[in-house]
Scaffold this motif. Structure first.
Motif, mmCIF file in Angstrom:
data_model
loop_
_atom_site.group_PDB
_atom_site.id
_atom_site.type_symbol
_atom_site.label_atom_id
_atom_site.label_comp_id
_atom_site.label_asym_id
_atom_site.label_seq_id
_atom_site.Cartn_x
_atom_site.Cartn_y
_atom_site.Cartn_z
ATOM 1 N N UNK A 1 0.832 -1.207 0.000
ATOM 2 C CA UNK A 1 0.000 0.000 0.000
ATOM 3 C C UNK A 1 0.863 1.251 0.000
ATOM 4 N N UNK A 2 0.390 2.234 -0.720
ATOM 5 C CA UNK A 2 1.164 3.424 -0.962
ATOM 6 C C UNK A 2 0.574 4.588 -0.158
ATOM 7 N N UNK A 3 0.965 4.681 1.117
ATOM 8 C CA UNK A 3 0.361 5.685 1.991
ATOM 9 C C UNK A 3 0.952 7.071 1.743
ATOM 10 N N UNK A 4 0.101 8.079 1.862
ATOM 11 C CA UNK A 4 0.631 9.431 1.732
ATOM 12 C C UNK A 4 0.938 10.000 3.109
ATOM 13 N N UNK A 5 0.607 9.236 4.146
ATOM 14 C CA UNK A 5 0.777 9.746 5.505
ATOM 15 C C UNK A 5 1.338 8.656 6.412
ATOM 16 N N UNK A 6 2.408 8.958 7.103
ATOM 17 C CA UNK A 6 2.999 7.964 8.005
ATOM 18 C C UNK A 6 2.106 7.715 9.213
ATOM 19 N N UNK A 7 1.408 8.767 9.650
ATOM 20 C CA UNK A 7 0.511 8.621 10.799
ATOM 21 C C UNK A 7 -0.582 7.603 10.464
ATOM 22 N N UNK A 8 -1.140 7.753 9.265
ATOM 23 C CA UNK A 8 -2.178 6.819 8.828
ATOM 24 C C UNK A 8 -1.599 5.416 8.687
ATOM 25 N N UNK A 9 -0.417 5.323 8.101
ATOM 26 C CA UNK A 9 0.220 4.028 7.890
ATOM 27 C C UNK A 9 0.440 3.312 9.221
ATOM 28 N N UNK A 10 0.897 4.081 10.209
ATOM 29 C CA UNK A 10 1.152 3.528 11.531
ATOM 30 C C UNK A 10 -0.137 2.983 12.147
ATOM 31 N N UNK A 11 -1.210 3.752 12.015
ATOM 32 C CA UNK A 11 -2.502 3.338 12.570
ATOM 33 C C UNK A 11 -2.983 2.054 11.888
ATOM 34 N N UNK A 12 -2.859 2.022 10.548
ATOM 35 C CA UNK A 12 -3.285 0.838 9.799
ATOM 36 C C UNK A 12 -2.453 -0.369 10.216
ATOM 37 N N UNK A 13 -1.152 -0.150 10.370
ATOM 38 C CA UNK A 13 -0.228 -1.200 10.791
ATOM 39 C C UNK A 13 -0.677 -1.807 12.129
ATOM 40 N N UNK A 14 -0.986 -0.944 13.089
ATOM 41 C CA UNK A 14 -1.362 -1.425 14.420
ATOM 42 C C UNK A 14 -2.727 -2.114 14.416
ATOM 43 N N UNK A 15 -3.677 -1.527 13.670
ATOM 44 C CA UNK A 15 -5.018 -2.131 13.630
ATOM 45 C C UNK A 15 -4.948 -3.507 12.972
ATOM 46 N N UNK A 16 -4.095 -3.625 11.936
ATOM 47 C CA UNK A 16 -4.066 -4.892 11.198
ATOM 48 C C UNK A 16 -3.330 -5.994 11.962
ATOM 49 N N UNK A 17 -2.779 -5.664 13.124
ATOM 50 C CA UNK A 17 -2.208 -6.722 13.968
ATOM 51 C C UNK A 17 -3.296 -7.517 14.684
ATOM 52 N N UNK A 18 -4.507 -6.956 14.711
ATOM 53 C CA UNK A 18 -5.616 -7.659 15.365
ATOM 54 C C UNK A 18 -6.004 -8.872 14.521
#
Lengths: 206, 206
Positions: A1-18
């Protein structure tokens, strides 16, 4: 995925650990949180922090509880002589919602599973043995899943306690109410024929 | 559900407010967080807090960004004269991952949808008009979903800007690469025949 925002990427990363949540769903959830009032996310993060920092395991039965002793163990109207051994809080919740069981519980916190590297030492078995020794327990009801792991766990505990005069029971295996015979698996059908019960007993129970 | 813990109940309540997550899944997720190291939950709550408190909308294109101006808008090597109008950040991510588009974007933040109560005023349309007026934009590419709402939104913007000499294009509608003809819906098939392209053009593109 090609994120334009690191903050968003970080959030997605953490949520997808569930468990069961992939990157795409995680992105959908993150964007949803950006759409709703900020208070909802604050409530969510606060509830999660509380959950992992403040929840306790009942010192008697190992169930999740807000207090040191859970509300079942501290209820003096419940029968101390019967202990229902279950895997986790979901099983307690399922049995409690029937409003029929008046004994106590013991939550193992899992099942013995060599495949997943869960040995008896990882489960809350020693406190159960201690409880049985200290209280006058008359019956242990095993309410574990009807799987190899469930059966192994039952057998392990039974072997340790087998020479006491406690009555060991398991919840009945058979055809569920409202279930159609033709869709029931063979093993369940075999067991339900082997463990058939007198008809008048069935009527009485209903 | 018959919770033994209010803390757990609160967590399940908040998790199940997320779209597509019911009470049962929420309970599974909450119990999972109790199983994993506490740092994972801390990272999750921190990432979510950051997300809702610190993420910005790019002041030029309205895309989500960590900075006031997003990395596409601040990239001087990208063509200012072409603006691709999309619905949300997911569309930007999809197009960016092709590594083929070198123009800029404009994120509307939704589509006009009377059914859902989304009017043109709720979308980021005025800044787009301002941008077109101030920059020398030569082409607007509409990359919106092929739905009634997408078409309405396109038509609305086109009507406002129709008397300028900007070239308006939409991304091609047709049979996807690798898609089988027999499973394509009628409307797509009709459009793909109506908008057929010379064979040599097709070869060149590949």
């Amino acid at each position: 995925m090609n994120f334009s925002s690191e903050i968003l990427e970080q959030a997605v990363e953490e949520i997808s650990k569930l468990p069961g949540i992939g990157k795409r769903t995680a992105l959908r959830l993150a964007l949803h949180l950006l759409d709703v009032p900020i208070i909802q996310t604050e409530n969510l993060t606060k509830a999660l922090s509380n959950l992992v920092n403040e929840i306790k395991h009942c010192k008697i039965c190992n169930n999740l509880s807000d207090t040191d002793i859970c509300h079942v163990c501290s209820n003096i109207y419940r029968d101390d002589k019967i202990i229902c051994v279950v895997e986790d809080i979901r099983d307690v919740m399922a049995i409690e919602s029937t409003h029929q069981y008046t004994g106590k519980y013991h939550v193992l916190g899992g099942k013995i599973s060599p495949m997943e590297g869960i040995s008896p030492a990882d489960l809350c078995i020693t406190p159960l043995l201690k409880r049985i020794k200290e209280q006058k327990v008359e019956e242990i009801i095993f309410a574990l899943s009807a799987t190899i792991e469930g059966d192994t766990t039952m057998f392990y505990i039974y072997k340790i306690l087998g020479d006491t005069d406690i009555k060991f029971t398991t919840i009945a295996r058979g055809i569920g109410i409202g279930e159609e015979l033709e869709y029931t698996d063979e093993l369940t059908l075999i067991r339900s024929i082997q463990n058939r019960i007198p008809y008048h007993q069935n009527i009485k129970k209903d």
